[in-house]
Scaffold this motif. Structure first.
Motif, PDB file in Angstrom:
ATOM      1  N   ALA A  12       0.683  -0.912  -0.103  1.00  0.00           N
ATOM      2  CA  ALA A  12      -0.056   0.202   0.199  1.00  0.00           C
ATOM      3  C   ALA A  12       1.069   1.136   0.169  1.00  0.00           C
ATOM      4  O   ALA A  12       0.674   2.376  -1.068  1.00  0.00           O
ATOM      5  N   GLY A  13       2.220   1.245   0.769  1.00  0.00           N
ATOM      6  CA  GLY A  13       3.089   2.064   0.801  1.00  0.00           C
ATOM      7  C   GLY A  13       3.403   2.553  -0.732  1.00  0.00           C
ATOM      8  O   GLY A  13       4.003   4.159  -0.920  1.00  0.00           O
ATOM      9  N   ILE A  14       4.062   1.791  -0.930  1.00  0.00           N
ATOM     10  CA  ILE A  14       4.778   1.386  -2.889  1.00  0.00           C
ATOM     11  C   ILE A  14       3.302   2.002  -4.121  1.00  0.00           C
ATOM     12  O   ILE A  14       4.126   3.429  -4.252  1.00  0.00           O
ATOM     13  N   TYR A  44      19.146   4.080 -16.910  1.00  0.00           N
ATOM     14  CA  TYR A  44      17.768   3.250 -15.910  1.00  0.00           C
ATOM     15  C   TYR A  44      16.812   3.600 -16.257  1.00  0.00           C
ATOM     16  O   TYR A  44      15.568   3.672 -15.944  1.00  0.00           O
ATOM     17  N   GLN A  45      16.375   3.314 -17.915  1.00  0.00           N
ATOM     18  CA  GLN A  45      15.492   4.480 -17.747  1.00  0.00           C
ATOM     19  C   GLN A  45      14.145   3.861 -18.202  1.00  0.00           C
ATOM     20  O   GLN A  45      13.188   4.306 -17.717  1.00  0.00           O
ATOM     21  N   LYS A  46      14.672   3.144 -18.251  1.00  0.00           N
ATOM     22  CA  LYS A  46      12.912   1.914 -19.431  1.00  0.00           C
ATOM     23  C   LYS A  46      13.146   1.165 -17.744  1.00  0.00           C
ATOM     24  O   LYS A  46      11.694   1.204 -17.989  1.00  0.00           O
ATOM     25  N   GLN A  47      13.343   1.003 -16.543  1.00  0.00           N
ATOM     26  CA  GLN A  47      13.469   0.056 -15.296  1.00  0.00           C
ATOM     27  C   GLN A  47      12.670   1.226 -14.907  1.00  0.00           C
ATOM     28  O   GLN A  47      11.087   1.718 -13.661  1.00  0.00           O
ATOM     29  N   ALA A  48      12.826   2.738 -14.594  1.00  0.00           N
ATOM     30  CA  ALA A  48      12.756   3.340 -14.162  1.00  0.00           C
ATOM     31  C   ALA A  48      10.760   4.629 -14.850  1.00  0.00           C
ATOM     32  O   ALA A  48       9.545   4.256 -13.882  1.00  0.00           O
ATOM     33  N   GLU A  49      10.895   3.970 -15.717  1.00  0.00           N
ATOM     34  CA  GLU A  49       9.588   4.112 -16.785  1.00  0.00           C
ATOM     35  C   GLU A  49       8.256   3.343 -16.346  1.00  0.00           C
ATOM     36  O   GLU A  49       7.433   3.210 -16.144  1.00  0.00           O
ATOM     37  N   LYS A  50       9.061   2.315 -16.595  1.00  0.00           N
ATOM     38  CA  LYS A  50       7.802   0.827 -16.092  1.00  0.00           C
ATOM     39  C   LYS A  50       7.138   1.091 -14.995  1.00  0.00           C
ATOM     40  O   LYS A  50       6.239   0.604 -14.253  1.00  0.00           O
ATOM     41  N   SER A  67       8.076  13.157 -13.533  1.00  0.00           N
ATOM     42  CA  SER A  67       7.554  12.089 -13.471  1.00  0.00           C
ATOM     43  C   SER A  67       8.625  11.311 -11.861  1.00  0.00           C
ATOM     44  O   SER A  67       8.507  10.786 -11.165  1.00  0.00           O
ATOM     45  N   ILE A  68      10.407  11.359 -12.946  1.00  0.00           N
ATOM     46  CA  ILE A  68      10.717  10.683 -11.713  1.00  0.00           C
ATOM     47  C   ILE A  68      10.860  11.874 -11.418  1.00  0.00           C
ATOM     48  O   ILE A  68      11.620  11.438  -9.982  1.00  0.00           O
ATOM     49  N   ARG A  69      11.328  12.863 -11.570  1.00  0.00           N
ATOM     50  CA  ARG A  69      11.560  14.451 -10.877  1.00  0.00           C
ATOM     51  C   ARG A  69      11.116  14.222  -9.427  1.00  0.00           C
ATOM     52  O   ARG A  69      11.345  14.715  -8.280  1.00  0.00           O
ATOM     53  N   ALA A  70       9.449  13.351  -9.690  1.00  0.00           N
ATOM     54  CA  ALA A  70       8.694  14.289  -8.667  1.00  0.00           C
ATOM     55  C   ALA A  70       9.300  13.718  -7.369  1.00  0.00           C
ATOM     56  O   ALA A  70       8.999  13.362  -6.077  1.00  0.00           O
ATOM     57  N   PHE A  71       9.030  11.627  -8.082  1.00  0.00           N
ATOM     58  CA  PHE A  71       9.388  10.397  -7.330  1.00  0.00           C
ATOM     59  C   PHE A  71      11.427  10.814  -6.618  1.00  0.00           C
ATOM     60  O   PHE A  71      10.992  10.714  -5.362  1.00  0.00           O
ATOM     61  N   GLN A  72      11.718  11.236  -7.715  1.00  0.00           N
ATOM     62  CA  GLN A  72      13.421  12.110  -6.176  1.00  0.00           C
ATOM     63  C   GLN A  72      13.068  12.771  -5.388  1.00  0.00           C
ATOM     64  O   GLN A  72      13.371  12.864  -4.085  1.00  0.00           O
ATOM     65  N   THR A  88      18.827   6.322  -8.025  1.00  0.00           N
ATOM     66  CA  THR A  88      17.200   5.830  -8.318  1.00  0.00           C
ATOM     67  C   THR A  88      16.341   5.320  -8.271  1.00  0.00           C
ATOM     68  O   THR A  88      15.508   4.451  -7.749  1.00  0.00           O
ATOM     69  N   TRP A  89      17.284   4.575  -9.592  1.00  0.00           N
ATOM     70  CA  TRP A  89      16.739   2.838  -9.674  1.00  0.00           C
ATOM     71  C   TRP A  89      16.865   2.157  -8.756  1.00  0.00           C
ATOM     72  O   TRP A  89      16.393   1.471  -7.828  1.00  0.00           O
ATOM     73  N   GLY A  90      18.400   2.290  -7.916  1.00  0.00           N
ATOM     74  CA  GLY A  90      18.498   1.740  -6.289  1.00  0.00           C
ATOM     75  C   GLY A  90      17.558   1.683  -5.163  1.00  0.00           C
ATOM     76  O   GLY A  90      16.715   0.791  -4.568  1.00  0.00           O
ATOM     77  N   VAL A  91      16.835   2.910  -5.421  1.00  0.00           N
ATOM     78  CA  VAL A  91      15.092   2.917  -4.321  1.00  0.00           C
ATOM     79  C   VAL A  91      14.254   2.335  -4.947  1.00  0.00           C
ATOM     80  O   VAL A  91      13.829   1.685  -4.287  1.00  0.00           O
ATOM     81  N   MET A  92      13.732   2.497  -6.542  1.00  0.00           N
ATOM     82  CA  MET A  92      12.799   1.917  -7.180  1.00  0.00           C
ATOM     83  C   MET A  92      12.944   0.189  -7.041  1.00  0.00           C
ATOM     84  O   MET A  92      12.029  -0.254  -6.811  1.00  0.00           O
TER      85      MET A  92
END
Length: 233
Positions: A12-14, A44-50, A67-72, A88-92
């Motif tokens: 739920a948190g994720i 890690y563009q594709k991984q972040a997009e997914k 979208s990536i910037r908002a996550f960061q 960024t990908w490490g956190v995701m």
């Protein structure tokens, strides 16, 4: 460093992390936000997009970047420029691992099941939970453990002191719901994202809700087992 937690705490948190872009950016439109975004395509563009539910094409669009910037920005990843780099990908990826744990975080049986009530801390997945034998009592919940040179120490320990309104004498910061289990290392709540790098000074940080629940479920003398290695080591 309480309200009842619904089943599926981590999932739920994720799920809540993928927020509307205008809300995450304080009302800015994607076009406005894109002016401070990078046009570069990260490794890690594709991984972040997914992960973010974007079209997976490996190309950096202004909406991808926003979208990536908002996550960061949400999780304290700097620079928050929309570049899909290793941090960024490490956190995701860590969030994906936590979600995969579901309601069986001790499936591998690493945390002892012969100690009665015990708080388990998995540094690798940055997860903690409370179990009683093989029964899951609470969690799993995301945690934030020690940074480089302040690693949360592994091994079997016991809660030896609790202080609900503790303030660190070393760092002069509040440590609500502190439950100390190894020197100055303790469970306690903090007011930052559980996925916010670079981590604590060795304590196991939690949200206020989770730290409060741990306070109500644990007592002095209860076991704590810390294992694994923090991500990236």
């Amino acid at each position: 460093m309480g309200q009842m937690r619904r089943r599926g705490t981590v999932a739920a948190g994720i799920a809540a992390l993928v927020v509307p872009l205008t809300a995450a950016l304080g009302g800015a439109t994607p076009a406005q936000a894109a002016t401070s975004c990078t046009a570069g395509v990260g490794p890690y563009q594709k991984q972040a997009e997914k992960f973010l539910g974007r079209p997976v094409d490996g190309k950096q669009s202004s909406t991808d970047c926003t979208s990536i910037r908002a996550f960061q920005s949400k999780h304290g990843i700097t620079p928050a420029a929309g570049y899909a780099g290793s941090v960024t990908w490490g956190v995701m990826n860590l969030m994906n691992q936590q979600k995969a744990a579901g309601k069986t975080p001790n499936k591998a049986g690493t945390c002892p099941v012969n100690k009665g009530r015990i708080a388990c801390v998995d540094l690798t997945r940055q997860l903690s939970w409370i179990q009683d034998g093989k029964k899951l009592v609470y969690g799993p919940v995301p945690v934030r453990t020690g940074r480089d040179k302040y690693e949360t120490r592994t091994g079997l320990k016991k809660i030896y002191w609790r202080h609900k309104d503790h303030v660190s004498s070393l760092y002069d910061v509040p440590m609500p719901y502190s439950q100390f289990f190894d020197g100055g290392q303790a469970f306690h709540s903090v007011g930052v994202s559980m996925w916010n790098p670079p981590g604590s000074h060795g304590c196991v940080n939690m949200t206020k809700t989770d730290a409060s629940k741990y306070w109500s479920l644990l007592k002095t003398g209860d076991d704590v087992f810390v294992y694994g290695r923090k991500p990236g080591t």
